[in-house]
Design a protein around this motif. Sequence first.
Motif, PDB file in Angstrom:
ATOM      1  N   PRO A  50      34.270  58.767  -2.215  1.00 29.20           N
ATOM      2  CA  PRO A  50      33.372  58.741  -3.373  1.00 29.20           C
ATOM      3  C   PRO A  50      32.634  57.425  -3.554  1.00 29.20           C
ATOM      4  N   TRP A  51      33.170  56.328  -3.050  1.00 29.77           N
ATOM      5  CA  TRP A  51      32.509  55.032  -3.203  1.00 29.77           C
ATOM      6  C   TRP A  51      31.599  54.704  -2.012  1.00 29.77           C
ATOM      7  N   ASP A  53      30.041  57.761   0.161  1.00 27.70           N
ATOM      8  CA  ASP A  53      29.112  58.901   0.207  1.00 27.70           C
ATOM      9  C   ASP A  53      29.613  59.951  -0.783  1.00 27.70           C
ATOM     10  N   ALA A  54      29.205  59.789  -2.032  1.00 28.27           N
ATOM     11  CA  ALA A  54      29.694  60.657  -3.114  1.00 28.27           C
ATOM     12  C   ALA A  54      29.332  62.120  -2.885  1.00 28.27           C
ATOM     13  N   PHE A  57      31.640  63.573  -0.190  1.00 24.82           N
ATOM     14  CA  PHE A  57      32.958  63.711  -0.806  1.00 24.82           C
ATOM     15  C   PHE A  57      33.000  64.947  -1.702  1.00 24.82           C
ATOM     16  N   ALA A  58      32.000  65.112  -2.555  1.00 23.87           N
ATOM     17  CA  ALA A  58      31.975  66.246  -3.485  1.00 23.87           C
ATOM     18  C   ALA A  58      31.879  67.572  -2.734  1.00 23.87           C
ATOM     19  N   ALA A  91      30.886  66.560  -9.897  1.00 22.07           N
ATOM     20  CA  ALA A  91      30.692  65.354  -9.084  1.00 22.07           C
ATOM     21  C   ALA A  91      29.462  65.496  -8.195  1.00 22.07           C
ATOM     22  N   ALA A  95      26.084  63.237  -8.341  1.00 24.91           N
ATOM     23  CA  ALA A  95      25.654  62.469  -7.172  1.00 24.91           C
ATOM     24  C   ALA A  95      24.263  62.852  -6.683  1.00 24.91           C
ATOM     25  N   HIS A 132      38.096  52.557  -8.213  1.00 24.19           N
ATOM     26  CA  HIS A 132      37.112  52.356  -9.290  1.00 24.19           C
ATOM     27  C   HIS A 132      37.794  51.891 -10.578  1.00 24.19           C
ATOM     28  N   GLU A 140      33.295  59.465 -16.067  1.00 30.58           N
ATOM     29  CA  GLU A 140      33.606  60.736 -15.407  1.00 30.58           C
ATOM     30  C   GLU A 140      34.227  61.710 -16.413  1.00 30.58           C
TER      31      GLU A 140
END
Length: 181
Positions: A50-51, A53-54, A57-58, A91, A95, A132, A140
């Motif tokens: 997620p930090w 390539d969000a 990841f999603a 998410a 993103a 994070h 979030e």
Amino acid sequence: MDRFVVISGCSGGGKSTLLAELAPRGWTVVEEPGRRIVREEQAGEGAALPWIDAAAFARRAIAMALADREAAGRGEGWVLFDRGLVDAAAALEHATGEAALATLGRVHRYHRRVFLAPPWPEIFVNDPERPHGFEAARAEYERLVEAYAALDYAVTILPKVGVAARADFVLDALGPLPVER
């Protein structure tokens, strides 16, 4: 599925700890897709974090949440999910701006009551799977409150109490599994 219950909310809010308390009490629990993905990506050379390539990841979280739902459908009784498809779709929407919630969130339903762990700075900690900060976790949480409400879920905020009392709260709120007709 009416027997699929989501425990969602603030990152670091005690969701996984709650489910670890409920599993030995005989409840079927499904581990959070995000933590599984982070472990897999960190074990290799993956970038679907997620930090980094969000969106990637999603998308992986969506695929995993769909697979989790399918696998859980073969069992019986209540199934408690540590996050789920709505979290992953929210998410992805955050993103990329893609309208993932409107599609996925309405088609693949969970039990109407969803439990959300609120921001709780006294228990929030970072770890290798959650680097994070608290403010990102709070943001979030706010997105998830809006997402679940927009999809017409009955949002129940978990009390800020010890894990055993939280588990009792969930069990009391759910009651026995409804009989299918």
